[in-house]
Design an enzyme around this catalytic site. Structure first.
Site, PDB file in Angstrom:
ATOM      1  N   ASP A  16       0.813  -1.220   0.000  1.00  0.00           N
ATOM      2  CA  ASP A  16       0.000   0.000   0.000  1.00  0.00           C
ATOM      3  C   ASP A  16       0.847   1.270   0.000  1.00  0.00           C
ATOM      4  O   ASP A  16       0.688   2.152   0.863  1.00  0.00           O
ATOM      5  CB  ASP A  16      -0.930   0.024   1.213  1.00  0.00           C
ATOM      6  N   GLU A 185     -10.742   0.943  -3.949  1.00  0.00           N
ATOM      7  CA  GLU A 185      -9.977   1.274  -2.749  1.00  0.00           C
ATOM      8  C   GLU A 185      -8.744   2.086  -3.096  1.00  0.00           C
ATOM      9  O   GLU A 185      -8.399   2.266  -4.263  1.00  0.00           O
ATOM     10  CB  GLU A 185      -9.581   0.000  -1.996  1.00  0.00           C
TER      11      GLU A 185
END
Length: 533
Positions: A16, A185
């Site tokens: 991420d 997301e």
């Protein structure tokens, strides 16, 4: 003059990624889930060579993690800079929810968290518009009710950074590029040439992961889909392609006007991923108002040529690495830690959840003393464990410890940890050494031998999906277990969002680590090493 970056730019468990540019400096953060300290801060001046300059969440008051599972805790941070202040926004899914922390210096200290009331969902990001307004963008379940698992929306609301409160109307603006897509997301907002762009991931963080983009003339939408979506994915390359799960991107622009994207991906072996999601880099150009990733190639490459001069943090006197006396090791490097000469652990060391106060101490000329903890690696407490990320498919790690200090039911050794339910350990106790493979929370002894008291070196050697563990005595190796199958320590088997770490631990067989306020017994670790093979 240019430099070549080699992918992944952050090998090992660095998922991420989020990146921001401040002049000619670049800063990057990653998710850490239930590991402490949280959110490593990386710095570079050429996007190819990186150094760790600290951790955003380095105090228990900032980061409560008690009882958090390995894949809980901190999800998907974003780092941004605005008018002399650095901002990191993240979600602690175990405690408190979404928060913002700030710092004037990215090396720290970072503030205590400002928790954002009403910021439901995960994967938050911040965008500072040209009029000075700040906008929050994140994801949450479909407010009309989820029609299926992963039916989420991307939403936007203004954030008053003075009061750290969401203000005004909130609006759901996008739910993905594909029809009936799952898990939109990791959204990030940018502005370029009169358009607002949302760069986001969709398809889930596994084999169908992808990067997509939409745009609007207004921050509130309506957003139009890019006809070429997804702009980056490897899901069409087949299950045996060596780099998979590509997604969750963030972009920056260099002072020369070039654009680059960081994103996560995995490098499985024979379909199994033990290192978790890593950080990769790609070049971006703009055509007809849309970003194009690695033009002419359309997928990630092993090398990325960057139009910046080479920067070496180990040689540049102004780098944090040099200024701190090489306290931290650069990502992807071999490590030789001589604890008899170290006064402070580097920022790359990790603990599971919040370490107990006084869990370890460094003594000059002696080594690292680690208390025998009451918690094992199989629980959700705070075990006496200190590790670093696995960074290579093939590596050898070794630890030299004073085994003569072991007594009673105390055990200590070296562990390769995927989660509390999946690990591989070589444990030395009084007179015995055992290799234990933990699967689904159940221990299986896969090798054992007698162990003599005194200074002992324990080693773990990994070659892809096989591991060999043993002892080194008088310059000779004694294998305790060889060719141990470690596919169980992969994301595909164990699940979750983390990669493996390797480190030292000490256990007191469930007995209290502190008795009547007095410190329990400790074991001394002299040296710890990690070397790529």
């Amino acid at each position: 003059m240019s430099v070549v970056a080699h992918n992944p730019i952050m090998p090992g468990f660095y998922p991420d990624p989020s990146v921001c540019a401040v002049g000619g400096d670049y800063y990057l953060v990653n998710s850490t889930f239930s590991y402490f300290p949280g959110l490593p801060v990386m710095h570079s001046r050429d996007l190819a060579h990186w150094e760790q300059i600290g951790n955003v969440m380095d105090r228990e008051s900032q980061l409560p993690l008690a009882g958090a599972g390995h894949s809980q805790g901190l999800f998907a941070p974003t780092i941004r800079w605005h008018e002399g202040v650095f901002y990191v926004i993240c979600t602690n899914v175990s405690y408190g929810g979404t928060y913002v922390v700030t710092a004037e210096n990215p090396e720290g200290p970072w503030s205590e968290p400002y928790y954002l009331e009403g910021a439901d969902g995960i994967d938050p990001s911040l965008f500072f518009d040209r009029d000075g307004k700040c906008y929050y963008i994140g994801t949450h379940p479909n407010p009309a009710g989820c029609r299926y698992d992963g039916d989420w929306y991307i939403w936007i609301q203004e954030l008053d950074i003075g009061s750290m409160k969401l203000v005004g109307e909130r609006k759901d603006v996008w739910n993905g590029a594909m029809r009936d897509i799952i898990w939109p997301e990791g959204p990030h907002l940018y502005q370029k040439d009169g358009y607002y762009y949302i760069l986001h991931a969709e398809g889930g963080t596994g084999p169908d992961h992808a990067v997509a983009v939409c745009r609007s003339r207004s921050v509130w939408g309506p957003y139009e889909n890019n006809f070429c979506n997804p702009i980056l994915t490897h899901r069409h390359l087949g299950r045996d392609y060596p780099v998979k799960y590509v997604g969750h991107g963030d972009m920056i622009k260099t002072p020369a006007g070039e654009w680059y994207m960081v994103m996560l991906a995995v490098r499985p072996r024979e379909g199994y991923t033990t290192m978790g999601r890593e950080t990769f880099l790609a070049k971006v150009i703009w055509e007809e108002g849309w970003p194009v990733v690695n033009p002419g190639v359309g997928m990630l490459t092993q090398e990325v040529e960057i139009d910046l001069p080479k920067w070496d943090p180990g040689k540049e006197k102004g780098s944090f690495t040099c200024r701190s006396g090489f306290r931290n090791c650069v990502p992807g490097s071999d490590r030789e830690y001589d604890f008899t000469k170290i006064g402070r652990l580097g920022d790359e060391f990790l603990f599971l959840r919040n370490p107990e106060e006084g869990m370890y101490r460094l003594a000059e000329g002696e080594g690292l003393y680690l208390k025998y903890g009451a918690a094992t690696l199989k629980g959700l407490e705070n075990p006496s464990y200190i590790g670093i990320r696995q960074q290579h498919h093939g590596f050898e790690s070794a630890v030299c410890m004073e085994a003569g200090e072991l007594a009673g039911g105390h055990r200590a050794g070296l562990a390769l940890v995927q989660s509390n339910e999946y690990s591989l350990r070589l444990e030395v106790s009084a007179g015995k050494a055992e290799v234990i493979l933990c699967e689904k929370g159940l221990d299986h002894v896969v090798g054992e031998t007698a162990a003599e008291p005194g200074e002992t070196t324990v080693f773990l050697r990994v070659d892809g999906l096989k591991a060999t563990l043993g002892l080194k005595e008088s310059g000779r190796e004694r294998v305790v277990a060889g060719d141990v199958d470690i596919r169980a320590l992969s994301t595909e088997t164990a699940g979750g969002f983390v990669g493996c770490t390797v480190g030292m631990y000490a256990i007191a067989d469930g007995k209290s680590a502190v008795t009547d306020g007095e410190a329990a017994e400790e074991i001394c670790f002299r040296r710890f090493s990690y070397k790529a093979l």
